[in-house]
Design an enzyme around this catalytic site. Structure first.
Site, PDB file in Angstrom:
ATOM      1  N   GLU A 114     -20.556  -4.936 -14.649  1.00 48.36           N
ATOM      2  CA  GLU A 114     -19.904  -6.013 -14.151  1.00 48.36           C
ATOM      3  C   GLU A 114     -21.308  -6.893 -13.845  1.00 48.36           C
ATOM      4  OE1 GLU A 114     -16.594  -5.540 -12.003  1.00 48.36           O
ATOM      5  OE2 GLU A 114     -15.434  -3.867 -13.594  1.00 48.36           O
ATOM      6  N   CYS A 134     -21.648   5.482 -12.360  1.00 49.03           N
ATOM      7  CA  CYS A 134     -22.455   6.114 -10.921  1.00 49.03           C
ATOM      8  C   CYS A 134     -21.137   7.726 -10.335  1.00 49.03           C
ATOM      9  CB  CYS A 134     -21.854   5.940  -9.772  1.00 49.03           C
ATOM     10  SG  CYS A 134     -21.949   5.524  -8.089  1.00 49.03           S
ATOM     11  N   GLY A 181     -22.759   0.980  -9.735  1.00 48.76           N
ATOM     12  CA  GLY A 181     -24.144   1.822  -9.684  1.00 48.76           C
ATOM     13  C   GLY A 181     -24.312   2.525  -8.389  1.00 48.76           C
ATOM     14  N   SER A 240     -24.236   1.807   3.680  1.00 47.32           N
ATOM     15  CA  SER A 240     -22.516   1.914   3.079  1.00 47.32           C
ATOM     16  C   SER A 240     -22.438   3.442   4.538  1.00 47.32           C
ATOM     17  CB  SER A 240     -21.927   2.402   1.354  1.00 47.32           C
ATOM     18  OG  SER A 240     -22.497   0.960   1.410  1.00 47.32           O
ATOM     19  N   LEU A 241     -21.714   3.325   5.533  1.00 50.59           N
ATOM     20  CA  LEU A 241     -21.668   3.861   6.459  1.00 50.59           C
ATOM     21  C   LEU A 241     -20.222   4.451   5.786  1.00 50.59           C
ATOM     22  CD1 LEU A 241     -23.172   5.571   8.272  1.00 50.59           C
ATOM     23  CD2 LEU A 241     -22.082   3.309  10.070  1.00 50.59           C
ATOM     24  N   HIS A 242     -18.986   3.878   6.389  1.00 52.21           N
ATOM     25  CA  HIS A 242     -17.975   4.036   5.836  1.00 52.21           C
ATOM     26  C   HIS A 242     -17.415   5.036   7.027  1.00 52.21           C
ATOM     27  CE1 HIS A 242     -18.621   1.477   3.154  1.00 52.21           C
ATOM     28  NE2 HIS A 242     -18.590   2.687   1.546  1.00 52.21           N
ATOM     29  N   CYS A 362     -14.495  -3.976  -7.502  1.00 49.83           N
ATOM     30  CA  CYS A 362     -15.731  -3.669  -8.202  1.00 49.83           C
ATOM     31  C   CYS A 362     -15.396  -2.792  -9.242  1.00 49.83           C
ATOM     32  CB  CYS A 362     -16.574  -3.194  -7.929  1.00 49.83           C
ATOM     33  SG  CYS A 362     -18.064  -3.241  -8.903  1.00 49.83           S
TER      34      CYS A 362
HETATM   35  N1  SAH Z   1     -23.944   2.862  -4.573  1.00 45.39           N
HETATM   36  C1  SAH Z   1     -23.969   0.755  -3.745  1.00 45.39           C
HETATM   37  C2  SAH Z   1     -23.102  -0.334  -4.009  1.00 45.39           C
HETATM   38  C3  SAH Z   1     -22.629  -0.135  -5.160  1.00 45.39           C
HETATM   39  S1  SAH Z   1     -20.777  -0.508  -3.941  1.00 45.39           S
HETATM   40  C4  SAH Z   1     -23.529   1.906  -2.512  1.00 45.39           C
HETATM   41  O1  SAH Z   1     -22.522   2.726  -1.994  1.00 45.39           O
HETATM   42  O2  SAH Z   1     -23.845   1.015  -1.132  1.00 45.39           O
HETATM   43  C5  SAH Z   1     -21.120  -2.104  -3.120  1.00 45.39           C
HETATM   44  C6  SAH Z   1     -20.512  -1.707  -0.806  1.00 45.39           C
HETATM   45  O3  SAH Z   1     -18.796  -1.541  -1.874  1.00 45.39           O
HETATM   46  C7  SAH Z   1     -20.544  -0.234  -1.011  1.00 45.39           C
HETATM   47  O4  SAH Z   1     -20.626  -0.996   0.556  1.00 45.39           O
HETATM   48  C8  SAH Z   1     -19.343   0.220  -1.046  1.00 45.39           C
HETATM   49  O5  SAH Z   1     -19.050   1.474  -0.305  1.00 45.39           O
HETATM   50  C9  SAH Z   1     -17.782  -0.908  -1.409  1.00 45.39           C
HETATM   51  N2  SAH Z   1     -16.313  -0.378  -2.097  1.00 45.39           N
HETATM   52  C10 SAH Z   1     -16.714  -0.112  -3.019  1.00 45.39           C
HETATM   53  N3  SAH Z   1     -15.252   0.171  -3.116  1.00 45.39           N
HETATM   54  C11 SAH Z   1     -15.250  -0.546  -2.144  1.00 45.39           C
HETATM   55  C12 SAH Z   1     -13.098  -0.532  -2.401  1.00 45.39           C
HETATM   56  N4  SAH Z   1     -12.334  -0.322  -3.215  1.00 45.39           N
HETATM   57  N5  SAH Z   1     -13.449  -1.501  -1.384  1.00 45.39           N
HETATM   58  C13 SAH Z   1     -13.510  -1.862  -0.393  1.00 45.39           C
HETATM   59  N6  SAH Z   1     -15.400  -1.996  -0.767  1.00 45.39           N
HETATM   60  C14 SAH Z   1     -15.624  -1.163  -1.686  1.00 45.39           C
END
Ligand code: SAH
Length: 371
Positions: A114, A134, A181, A240-242, A362
């Site tokens: 995508e 991924c 990915g 991507s810290l979270h 995504c």
């Molecule tokens: N693998 C890389 C890039 C892809 S994800 C990474 O981890 O950064 C792109 C961003 O979308 C990341 O910050 C990821 O954590 C976030 N993301 C993934 N699924 C999500 C969801 N269900 N809701 C909100 N953000 C999400």
């Protein structure tokens, strides 16, 4: 004798031949214009043909049969031995609200990926995929369900930009590697993609984007962040810290079992020291898991401790619903979290929701396609 050559000695020549026939066809876009020139000459065609092929691939042509300025026999020879690398558009969703486009692309081997094309004030930015599936298995992310099927080639990453630009009929001026990915888990292809997309020699073909308009988002592969700092591309690094503590991060992201927040934020600080590029931290708000006022306090303290006076930005994302896993987060609670960070002196914004009417998060378009 190493293991590989030892085994190779046991394989009958016929078997080797069969294997070679089944290997996926190489894609021309990954070769670069010079490499393509050499390949075309090797086949016995004049070198200027490579320029014609390269121009059409960068213009988003995925099929050799459309390259009608090449002799028919040449098109057939190419189609027997190679693929272009430009993925074909399988489905396209266009938001009625803001024009955001989501593409489901089909690669030459049938795998689907995508991309999303988003309109900002300064122009069009494309969000590209770097792998099919991924392996990172983040709890809230649909792309990780089912694991990684394969890496994309540099050509297939570039091909997403070319195909979308052709479809929309306007210049794309920014790229974010935030699709399906983990880009740093496909390091060589991603670096070679960066070399190609920023190359001024492709400007005449309408596909050249400055490094400052490119972002790479990673879940935090620290060894690769260090390597990337040495490449000296002036791209923006998004982390991507979270989570603001190791335990919460380990629950949400398996990669945190390998690298602690100390490893990750030290790598970020070093990245800034070497590149002087402002780092962006992505923080997906998952209700009840990482979105309390005390989480905001912990996050602010953590980032200030490691980044000090270095510039950085926090991007807050209300979690998108992933079926059977998480309910969607609200923008109101994200705005409260942002206000908490701002009060503590941390630069934070809630990420704009693009294409709310086509906002399958995504990875979901691909899953919906029967994967
Ligand atoms: N693998 C890389 C890039 C892809 S994800 C990474 O981890 O950064 C792109 C961003 O979308 C990341 O910050 C990821 O954590 C976030 N993301 C993934 N699924 C999500 C969801 N269900 N809701 C909100 N953000 C999400």
């Amino acid at each position: 004798m190493d293991k590989l050559s030892e085994n190779a000695g046991l394989v009958k020549p016929e078997a080797l031949k069969a294997e070679a026939l089944e290997a996926p066809a190489p894609d021309l876009l990954s070769m670069g214009e010079k490499g393509l020139g050499a390949e075309i000459e090797k086949l016995g065609f004049p070198r200027y043909r490579a320029g014609q092929i390269w121009r059409q691939m960068l213009a988003g042509t995925s099929d050799f049969s459309e390259m009608t300025d090449l002799p028919l026999a040449m098109r057939q020879t190419l189609a027997e031995r190679y693929v272009t690398g430009v993925p074909a558009i399988e489905r396209r969703l266009i938001s009625k609200i803001d024009g955001t486009r989501k593409y489901l692309f089909r690669c030459a081997d049938g795998e689907t990926i995508e991309s999303a094309l988003m309109e900002y004030r300064h122009g069009l930015t494309i969000c590209v995929s770097t792998q099919v599936g991924c392996n990172m298995a983040c709890a809230f992310c649909a792309s990780g369900i089912g694991g990684k099927r394969r890496d994309l080639t540099a050509g297939e990453i570039l091909g997403q930009v070319a195909a979308a630009q052709r479809d929309v009929g306007r210049r794309i001026s920014g790229v974010v590697m935030m699709g399906i990915g983990e880009p740093l888990d496909n390091y060589d292809a991603v670096i070679s993609f960066l070399g190609e997309i920023t190359s001024s020699s492709n400007e005449k073909y309408g596909l050249c984007i400055g490094a400052r308009h490119i972002s790479l988002s990673t879940c935090g592969l620290c060894d690769k962040i260090e390597r990337l700092a040495g490449e000296r591309y002036e791209i923006t690094l998004s982390i991507s810290l979270h989570a603001a503590d190791d335990e919460t991060r380990r629950q949400l992201m398996p990669v945190a079992k390998r690298w602690s927040l100390d490893d990750l934020l030290s790598a970020c600080r070093d990245y800034f020291n070497r590149t002087h590029r402002r780092i962006s931290f992505e923080y997906t708000l998952v209700p009840g898991r990482n979105d309390s006022p005390s989480d905001a306090g912990k996050l602010a303290a953590l980032l200030k401790r490691y980044m000090g006076a270095r510039p950085f930005h926090v991007n807050l994302i209300p979690v998108n619903a992933v079926e059977g896993r998480f309910a969607a987060g609200s923008r109101a609670s994200a705005a409260r979290f942002a206000a908490g960070l701002t009060r503590l002196g941390v630069n934070a914004t809630v990420r704009r929701t693009l294409g709310p009417d086509i906002n399958a998060s995504c990875g979901q378009l691909r899953r919906g396609a029967g994967e």
